[in-house]
Design a protein around this motif. Structure first.
Motif, PDB file in Angstrom:
ATOM      1  N   LEU A 282       0.856  -1.196   0.000  1.00 30.03           N
ATOM      2  CA  LEU A 282       0.000   0.000   0.000  1.00 30.03           C
ATOM      3  C   LEU A 282       0.888   1.241   0.000  1.00 30.03           C
ATOM      4  CD1 LEU A 282      -2.949   1.094   0.199  1.00 30.03           C
ATOM      5  CD2 LEU A 282      -2.540   1.337   2.653  1.00 30.03           C
ATOM      6  N   LYS A 283       0.894   1.964  -1.093  1.00 29.97           N
ATOM      7  CA  LYS A 283       1.719   3.155  -1.215  1.00 29.97           C
ATOM      8  C   LYS A 283       1.025   4.348  -0.552  1.00 29.97           C
ATOM      9  CE  LYS A 283       4.828   0.890  -3.369  1.00 29.97           C
ATOM     10  NZ  LYS A 283       6.043   0.520  -2.600  1.00 29.97           N
ATOM     11  N   LEU A 284       1.795   5.058   0.276  1.00 30.66           N
ATOM     12  CA  LEU A 284       1.261   6.212   0.993  1.00 30.66           C
ATOM     13  C   LEU A 284       1.926   7.491   0.510  1.00 30.66           C
ATOM     14  CD1 LEU A 284       1.311   4.698   4.615  1.00 30.66           C
ATOM     15  CD2 LEU A 284      -0.617   4.770   3.033  1.00 30.66           C
ATOM     16  N   LYS A 285       1.294   8.619   0.825  1.00 28.60           N
ATOM     17  CA  LYS A 285       1.856   9.925   0.465  1.00 28.60           C
ATOM     18  C   LYS A 285       1.714  10.867   1.653  1.00 28.60           C
ATOM     19  CE  LYS A 285      -2.515  11.532  -1.502  1.00 28.60           C
ATOM     20  NZ  LYS A 285      -3.205  12.182  -2.609  1.00 28.60           N
ATOM     21  N   ILE A 286       2.647  11.804   1.754  1.00 32.71           N
ATOM     22  CA  ILE A 286       2.625  12.804   2.826  1.00 32.71           C
ATOM     23  C   ILE A 286       2.157  14.128   2.227  1.00 32.71           C
ATOM     24  CG2 ILE A 286       3.977  14.010   4.577  1.00 32.71           C
ATOM     25  CD1 ILE A 286       5.987  11.643   4.391  1.00 32.71           C
ATOM     26  N   GLU A 287       1.075  14.674   2.781  1.00 29.90           N
ATOM     27  CA  GLU A 287       0.568  15.939   2.278  1.00 29.90           C
ATOM     28  C   GLU A 287       1.238  17.108   2.994  1.00 29.90           C
ATOM     29  OE1 GLU A 287      -3.715  15.871   2.046  1.00 29.90           O
ATOM     30  OE2 GLU A 287      -3.603  14.437   0.386  1.00 29.90           O
ATOM     31  N   GLU A 288       0.975  18.299   2.521  1.00 33.03           N
ATOM     32  CA  GLU A 288       1.669  19.493   3.006  1.00 33.03           C
ATOM     33  C   GLU A 288       1.526  19.689   4.514  1.00 33.03           C
ATOM     34  OE1 GLU A 288       1.801  24.280   2.010  1.00 33.03           O
ATOM     35  OE2 GLU A 288       0.730  22.930   0.660  1.00 33.03           O
ATOM     36  N   ASP A 289       0.365  19.318   5.056  1.00 29.29           N
ATOM     37  CA  ASP A 289       0.133  19.483   6.497  1.00 29.29           C
ATOM     38  C   ASP A 289       0.598  18.283   7.315  1.00 29.29           C
ATOM     39  OD1 ASP A 289      -1.715  17.630   5.727  1.00 29.29           O
ATOM     40  OD2 ASP A 289      -3.484  18.754   6.378  1.00 29.29           O
ATOM     41  N   LEU A 290       1.375  17.390   6.676  1.00 26.56           N
ATOM     42  CA  LEU A 290       1.979  16.189   7.280  1.00 26.56           C
ATOM     43  C   LEU A 290       1.012  15.022   7.472  1.00 26.56           C
ATOM     44  CD1 LEU A 290       4.460  17.638   9.960  1.00 26.56           C
ATOM     45  CD2 LEU A 290       4.879  17.047   7.570  1.00 26.56           C
ATOM     46  N   ARG A 291      -0.237  15.197   7.065  1.00 27.79           N
ATOM     47  CA  ARG A 291      -1.152  14.063   7.135  1.00 27.79           C
ATOM     48  C   ARG A 291      -0.771  13.048   6.054  1.00 27.79           C
ATOM     49  NH1 ARG A 291      -7.183  15.903   6.887  1.00 27.79           N
ATOM     50  NH2 ARG A 291      -6.365  17.151   5.161  1.00 27.79           N
ATOM     51  N   VAL A 292      -0.928  11.768   6.389  1.00 23.87           N
ATOM     52  CA  VAL A 292      -0.530  10.688   5.484  1.00 23.87           C
ATOM     53  C   VAL A 292      -1.786   9.975   4.971  1.00 23.87           C
ATOM     54  CG1 VAL A 292       0.732   8.504   5.299  1.00 23.87           C
ATOM     55  CG2 VAL A 292       1.673  10.383   6.673  1.00 23.87           C
TER      56      VAL A 292
ATOM     57  N   VAL B 298      -1.855   6.773  -1.631  1.00 20.41           N
ATOM     58  CA  VAL B 298      -1.645   7.468  -2.909  1.00 20.41           C
ATOM     59  C   VAL B 298      -2.939   7.460  -3.724  1.00 20.41           C
ATOM     60  CG1 VAL B 298      -0.437   7.297  -5.131  1.00 20.41           C
ATOM     61  CG2 VAL B 298       0.848   7.076  -2.995  1.00 20.41           C
ATOM     62  N   SER B 299      -3.707   6.399  -3.592  1.00 16.95           N
ATOM     63  CA  SER B 299      -4.962   6.258  -4.343  1.00 16.95           C
ATOM     64  C   SER B 299      -6.082   7.150  -3.825  1.00 16.95           C
ATOM     65  CB  SER B 299      -5.434   4.804  -4.272  1.00 16.95           C
ATOM     66  OG  SER B 299      -5.766   4.469  -2.925  1.00 16.95           O
ATOM     67  N   ASN B 300      -5.882   7.767  -2.637  1.00 16.67           N
ATOM     68  CA  ASN B 300      -6.931   8.565  -1.980  1.00 16.67           C
ATOM     69  C   ASN B 300      -8.193   7.743  -1.695  1.00 16.67           C
ATOM     70  OD1 ASN B 300      -5.675  11.083  -1.650  1.00 16.67           O
ATOM     71  ND2 ASN B 300      -6.028  11.591  -3.799  1.00 16.67           N
ATOM     72  N   SER B 301      -8.017   6.445  -1.482  1.00 15.30           N
ATOM     73  CA  SER B 301      -9.170   5.578  -1.234  1.00 15.30           C
ATOM     74  C   SER B 301      -8.971   4.769   0.046  1.00 15.30           C
ATOM     75  CB  SER B 301      -9.382   4.626  -2.413  1.00 15.30           C
ATOM     76  OG  SER B 301     -10.394   3.687  -2.099  1.00 15.30           O
ATOM     77  N   SER B 302      -9.885   4.955   0.998  1.00 20.12           N
ATOM     78  CA  SER B 302      -9.815   4.172   2.241  1.00 20.12           C
ATOM     79  C   SER B 302     -10.051   2.689   1.974  1.00 20.12           C
ATOM     80  CB  SER B 302     -10.852   4.684   3.240  1.00 20.12           C
ATOM     81  OG  SER B 302     -12.159   4.584   2.707  1.00 20.12           O
ATOM     82  N   ALA B 303     -10.723   2.375   0.860  1.00 19.92           N
ATOM     83  CA  ALA B 303     -10.981   0.972   0.507  1.00 19.92           C
ATOM     84  C   ALA B 303      -9.676   0.209   0.332  1.00 19.92           C
ATOM     85  CB  ALA B 303     -11.814   0.897  -0.774  1.00 19.92           C
ATOM     86  N   ASP B 304      -8.631   0.901  -0.125  1.00 19.70           N
ATOM     87  CA  ASP B 304      -7.329   0.236  -0.315  1.00 19.70           C
ATOM     88  C   ASP B 304      -6.669  -0.095   1.019  1.00 19.70           C
ATOM     89  OD1 ASP B 304      -7.618   0.289  -3.040  1.00 19.70           O
ATOM     90  OD2 ASP B 304      -6.455   2.128  -3.309  1.00 19.70           O
ATOM     91  N   VAL B 305      -6.896   0.746   2.037  1.00 18.30           N
ATOM     92  CA  VAL B 305      -6.372   0.466   3.381  1.00 18.30           C
ATOM     93  C   VAL B 305      -7.083  -0.762   3.954  1.00 18.30           C
ATOM     94  CG1 VAL B 305      -6.013   1.379   5.708  1.00 18.30           C
ATOM     95  CG2 VAL B 305      -5.898   2.923   3.740  1.00 18.30           C
TER      96      VAL B 305
END
Length: 414
Positions: free
Chosen positions: A95-105, A108-115
């Motif tokens: 599961l690939k993750l990304k760090i947004e500007e406000d440090l929230r992780v 990458v897919s922006n889908s909770s279904a993938d988690v």
């Protein structure tokens, strides 16, 4: 049937992390018992359906500052399994993750279904059994230290060890209490503020960065600095959500009726006075509406504040009277609002309260009262502010509980 080595009550984030960790470290027979028909429902809806997995605050000493309750106990836990470990854990599972500007992780897919998919597949690949619609009504312990777990429909599961990962569900608190634990009364945390302040709704949608806000209650002072959002019902945004969490218990006692102080400017009295005098001398022919002493304020908000103070927005700076200047300075420094309740949409996914933390060994998440009973996630009296911190506690406590059960299991085998 032979008792399970581990039964996890609750099919949420903490429950799945507990079960997966235990299975990956040698615990053979594990079952997750979920009372509803849906698994990881809070994961699914969090972050607007994107799932705010964690926060990229890598240093444990800084991470614990985001927990109004339980932070000190979590320090040792985070030294073992913190935000960076969670990031790596999901990455290794694909599961690939990304760090947004406000440090929230986020994924990458922006889908909770993938988690959810990642956790479910990881559990099934290790032969973890998952039983839904098994609402645990009662747990008892036999003289030979086996847990009997009864469902609402009187079905029974037995286990050598049990983990309560029931989140903020009252049933989990009742189960813990029946096994000897003290419950700190749960109250809402992370909510917005409603106010009937006249004309404020004209500023709905206005967002201001880096605003100081404050609540004074019963000789206690609660403060926070952050981004503030004005809504049609009152105040929201990270600054408000964090302050609501910090003051959650006191606000509950006050029935959510209190005064909120907003500091529209961090400048001192003298600095603001100098800025206003500068405008009077250099832009005296301009109307108040067209020039602001605090540029951070939007035009809509500035008009609202002038109306609240009682100063005509069309007045020229050179015509501003001494008492009007004084009112302006005082409002910019300490503007007060009567808060009449929580926001209307029940934003509080999180509660302050749960199993008393001094009754739990945070090195293992095992009960200090009932051996073989463990806890993970929000069933404990631990809560974080918005930004991925509550999920971080779920992953960490789940991992520690899973590791502890596996060590216990190995010692029995040996």
């Amino acid at each position: 049937m032979e008792p399970f080595d581990l039964a996890v009550v609750g099919g949420g984030a903490a429950g799945f992390m507990t079960a997966i960790t235990a299975a990956e470290n040698g615990v053979k027979r594990i079952i997750i018992l979920e009372g509803t028909s849906k698994l990881m429902e809070k994961v699914r809806i969090s972050g607007g359906g994107r799932c705010n997995v964690t926060n990229a605050t890598w240093i444990p000493n800084e991470l614990i500052e985001n927990y109004p309750r339980g932070g000190i106990q979590l320090l040792e836990s985070f030294n073992r399994f913190a935000a960076g470990d969670v990031y790596d854990w999901f990455d290794k599972k694909g599961l690939k993750l990304k760090i947004e500007e406000d440090l929230r992780v986020f994924p990458v897919s922006n889908s909770s279904a993938d988690v959810i998919d990642c956790l479910r597949k990881s559990a099934l690949s290790k032969n973890v059994e998952i039983l839904t619609k098994f609402f645990v009504k009662e747990i008892s312990k036999t003289p030979d230290n086996i847990f009997n777990i009864f469902s609402l429909k009187k079905a029974k599961v037995t286990a050598k060890n049990i983990v309560l990962s029931t989140g903020g569900n009252p049933s989990g608190y009742k189960l813990a209490q029946n096994l000897g634990h003290t419950i700190v009364k749960p109250v809402p945390s992370l909510f917005t503020f409603s106010t009937k302040e006249p004309n404020l709704d004209e500023c709905r949608g206005v967002s201001i960065k880096g605003i100081d806000i404050e609540i004074k209650l019963n000789n206690k002072n609660f403060q926070n600095r952050g981004d503030l959002l004005i809504t049609h019902w009152g105040f929201s945004g990270p600054a408000v959500l964090k302050l609501s969490s910090i003051a959650a218990r006191e606000l509950y006692i006050q029935k959510y009726k209190f005064n909120l102080i907003v500091k529209w400017s961090s400048l001192s009295y003298e600095e603001l006075k100098e800025k206003i005098n500068h405008l009077r001398l250099n832009k005296g022919k301009m109307n108040l509406i067209n020039s602001r002493p605090v540029p951070l304020l939007t035009k809509r908000l500035w008009i609202f504040l002038l109306k609240k103070i009682g100063i005509d927005k069309e007045k020229k700076w050179s015509d501003l009277l001494a008492d009007e200047r004084e009112k302006m300075i005082n409002t910019l420094m300490r503007d007060e609002y009567i808060i009449s309740g929580k926001g209307p949409f029940g934003e509080e996914f999180v509660t302050s309260g749960g199993v008393k933390i001094n009754e739990v060994n945070f090195k293992s998440m095992e009960s200090l009262i009932c051996p073989g009973l463990f806890f993970s996630g929000e069933v404990l009296d631990v809560d974080g502010i918005t930004g991925g911190f509550n999920f971080q506690h779920c992953w960490t406590s789940g991992w520690i509980a899973g590791m502890a059960v596996s060590k216990l299991n190995k010692s029995i085998i040996n």
